[in-house]
Design a protein around this motif. Structure first.
Motif, PDB file in Angstrom:
ATOM      1  N   ARG A   7      43.004 -15.274  23.793  1.00 41.85           N
ATOM      2  CA  ARG A   7      42.078 -14.137  23.732  1.00 41.85           C
ATOM      3  C   ARG A   7      40.962 -14.449  22.747  1.00 41.85           C
ATOM      4  N   LYS A  13      34.203 -14.488  22.058  1.00 44.63           N
ATOM      5  CA  LYS A  13      34.189 -13.893  23.396  1.00 44.63           C
ATOM      6  C   LYS A  13      32.821 -14.094  24.046  1.00 44.63           C
ATOM      7  N   THR A  18      34.060 -14.851  28.376  1.00 44.66           N
ATOM      8  CA  THR A  18      35.245 -14.167  28.880  1.00 44.66           C
ATOM      9  C   THR A  18      36.054 -13.640  27.696  1.00 44.66           C
ATOM     10  N   GLU A  20      39.481 -13.343  27.835  1.00 52.59           N
ATOM     11  CA  GLU A  20      40.744 -14.075  27.789  1.00 52.59           C
ATOM     12  C   GLU A  20      40.874 -14.983  28.984  1.00 52.59           C
ATOM     13  N   GLU A  21      41.770 -15.957  28.839  1.00 55.17           N
ATOM     14  CA  GLU A  21      42.046 -16.890  29.919  1.00 55.17           C
ATOM     15  C   GLU A  21      43.397 -17.539  29.672  1.00 55.17           C
ATOM     16  N   HIS A  39      34.813 -25.059  28.710  1.00 58.87           N
ATOM     17  CA  HIS A  39      33.546 -24.419  28.367  1.00 58.87           C
ATOM     18  C   HIS A  39      32.510 -25.434  27.879  1.00 58.87           C
TER      19      HIS A  39
END
Length: 88
Positions: A7, A13, A18, A20-21, A39
């Motif tokens: 998170r 963020k 995003t 969370e992933e 990323h």
């Protein structure tokens, strides 16, 4: 290898794009390396991670070497950038 959720909060963020992933890794260092790779098209993400501290399942692990932080199945990693604020 374990799996879980990572998170991102505040600037992390925004940099990740995003909230969370999922992750799949054995250690926190591996999970963060994989996140950097995911990323790679967002250069600010890697810069933000350098300033973050981390929680694993609510336990503070700080911002140092994470190769010794073992992750378990279902663990949640919280990525916390420095926060500022307060009243004068």
């Amino acid at each position: 290898m374990a799996t879980g959720t990572i998170r991102y909060w505040a600037a992390a963020k925004a940099a990740a794009g995003t909230a969370e992933e999922p992750w799949r890794a054995g250690t926190l260092a591996e999970a963060l390396d994989a996140a950097r790779e995911r990323h790679a098209d967002r250069p600010e993400f890697a810069r933000v991670l350098e300033r973050c501290s981390f929680l694993v399942d609510g336990r503070q692990v700080g911002s140092g070497d994470h190769s010794g932080v073992t992750l378990r199945d279902g663990s949640t990693v919280e990525v916390l950038p420095p926060f500022a604020g307060g009243a004068r």
